[in-house]
Design a protein around this motif. Sequence first.
Motif, mmCIF file in Angstrom:
data_model
loop_
_atom_site.group_PDB
_atom_site.id
_atom_site.type_symbol
_atom_site.label_atom_id
_atom_site.label_comp_id
_atom_site.label_asym_id
_atom_site.label_seq_id
_atom_site.Cartn_x
_atom_site.Cartn_y
_atom_site.Cartn_z
ATOM 1 N N GLN A 1 63.863 -80.530 30.415
ATOM 2 C CA GLN A 1 62.980 -81.329 29.717
ATOM 3 C C GLN A 1 62.041 -82.031 30.691
ATOM 4 O OE1 GLN A 1 65.012 -84.473 27.257
ATOM 5 N NE2 GLN A 1 67.196 -83.121 27.753
ATOM 6 N N GLN B 1 59.698 -86.946 25.129
ATOM 7 C CA GLN B 1 60.366 -85.743 25.736
ATOM 8 C C GLN B 1 59.817 -84.563 25.405
ATOM 9 O OE1 GLN B 1 64.076 -87.982 23.788
ATOM 10 N NE2 GLN B 1 64.925 -86.210 25.058
ATOM 11 N N HIS C 1 61.204 -80.630 25.375
ATOM 12 C CA HIS C 1 62.391 -79.870 25.676
ATOM 13 C C HIS C 1 62.064 -78.548 25.497
ATOM 14 C CE1 HIS C 1 66.384 -78.246 24.497
ATOM 15 N NE2 HIS C 1 66.942 -79.552 25.103
#
Length: 254
Positions: free
Chosen positions: A178, A191, A193
């Motif tokens: 991440q 975030q 990912h």
Amino acid sequence: MTDSSARDFYDLLAPDYHRIFADWDASMAYQASVLGPLLGPGPHRVLDCACGIGTQAIGLALAGHRVVGSDLSPVAAARATAEASARGAQLPTAAADMRRLPFASSVFDVVVCADNSLAHLLTAPDVKAALAGMRRVLRSDGLLLLTLRDYDEMRRTRPGAPPPQVSETSEGRVITFQLWHWHEDGEHYDQEHFQLQPGDGDDWAVRVRRTTSWALTRAQLTEFVTAAGFVDVRRHEPASSGFYQPALTARAAG
């Protein structure tokens, strides 16, 4: 919380979530074995209100608890039911926002909200609504179990990324990592990912999902939990519990 952001994130991740683990079934069994002592002697009627594809819920069901799952992602919730059935367990699920739980009052002995799920609620009213709903569906003296990252340390250091995860799966090596982009308030972060999976030949297939989280400190979380009508708030660190994230337990006041 931006509903579409978190829902889209987990809808997209649901087909590949198990690839984070080298052995998902072994991880389910292990997590159930370390969460079980926190629940106390059972079996219990358990609601996993952020069940995802069933990592905690299936393990607890196979351990003998009567588990119901709900999740903001209908894709994840449906997969959790199917994966449980494939393993000989019953796990009815509902696609539901944890701020608006579609269950009767006082019907569960335990409510679980694990895997940093509460952090997807981005404002105080959102967190208060979710915890009030969890309190409502619990019987008096029922147990709340939350797990969240150690955000006290993260708020101090504002890391740009956690360590990557490399899993040797039956399909080959899978790399999950991440990137975190902190907001100016120092509390929220976006975030990205990434998941790299074996592709054709020597190529990698890259999947990217994005969402936002609120880095709640321990003091903030305890204040929210207490205000929602819980008592006997306790912290359980990974070194003592065996779970990979810090956990909080509390009892629903009578």
